[in-house]
Scaffold this active site. Structure first.
Site, PDB file in Angstrom:
ATOM      1  N   TRP A   7      31.298  30.970  -4.694  1.00 23.18           N
ATOM      2  CA  TRP A   7      32.655  30.995  -4.139  1.00 23.18           C
ATOM      3  C   TRP A   7      33.552  31.942  -4.930  1.00 23.18           C
ATOM      4  CZ3 TRP A   7      36.519  31.190  -1.161  1.00 23.18           C
ATOM      5  CH2 TRP A   7      37.808  31.000  -1.624  1.00 23.18           C
ATOM      6  N   HIS A   8      33.536  31.819  -6.240  1.00 21.36           N
ATOM      7  CA  HIS A   8      34.433  32.650  -7.054  1.00 21.36           C
ATOM      8  C   HIS A   8      34.057  34.123  -6.980  1.00 21.36           C
ATOM      9  CE1 HIS A   8      37.314  29.961  -8.835  1.00 21.36           C
ATOM     10  NE2 HIS A   8      36.359  29.067  -8.878  1.00 21.36           N
ATOM     11  N   ASP A   9      32.787  34.419  -6.827  1.00 14.49           N
ATOM     12  CA  ASP A   9      32.394  35.821  -6.713  1.00 14.49           C
ATOM     13  C   ASP A   9      32.854  36.403  -5.375  1.00 14.49           C
ATOM     14  OD1 ASP A   9      31.165  38.149  -7.858  1.00 14.49           O
ATOM     15  OD2 ASP A   9      29.531  37.880  -6.435  1.00 14.49           O
ATOM     16  N   LEU A  54      42.270  35.028  -5.999  1.00 17.49           N
ATOM     17  CA  LEU A  54      41.666  33.784  -5.518  1.00 17.49           C
ATOM     18  C   LEU A  54      42.760  32.859  -5.010  1.00 17.49           C
ATOM     19  CD1 LEU A  54      38.952  32.806  -8.146  1.00 17.49           C
ATOM     20  CD2 LEU A  54      38.593  33.382  -5.748  1.00 17.49           C
TER      21      LEU A  54
END
Length: 118
Positions: free
Chosen positions: A13-15, A115
């Protein structure tokens, strides 16, 4: 979901979570590009999302795989780990497509704040 799979899901998700469809130029548009392997990106992520401190451990678990299969990009590896973790935890099987390109230096990471918030 067990703790190990959750870390892998968060890694994927963070990538990918910095993607901005309104930016045409790569790598400025963000997305799944392997940027989490750079210290500056981890610091930004960890400072804004303290509950995601397990990302460092997730990266450490994947590094031996990357070392063994150097032709696989970090971007593909992070997304594969995330999809596999969801499946192993009882979630759906995700069809995978490969060929993502890694950013090559920390300066190519998206700016801080891309984000979505908590």
């Amino acid at each position: 979901m067990r703790p190990f799979p959750l870390k892998q899901v968060r890694l994927g998700w963070h990538d990918a979570g910095t993607y901005n469809k309104n930016i045409e130029e790569w790598p400025l548009r963000g997305g799944a590009n392997g940027n989490l392997r750079f210290e500056i990106e981890l610091k930004q992520t960890l400072s804004s999302q303290s509950s995601f401190s397990g990302l460092v451990n997730a990266l450490k678990l994947l590094q031996p795989i990357k070392d063994k299969y150097s032709g696989v990009t970090y971007a593909d590896l992070f997304q594969l780990a995330s999809a596999t973790a969801m499946e192993e935890a009882g979630g759906p099987k995700f069809p995978m497509k490969y060929g993502r390109v890694d950013v090559s230096e920390p300066e190519q990471c998206p700016e801080e704040g891309r984000l979505p918030g908590k």
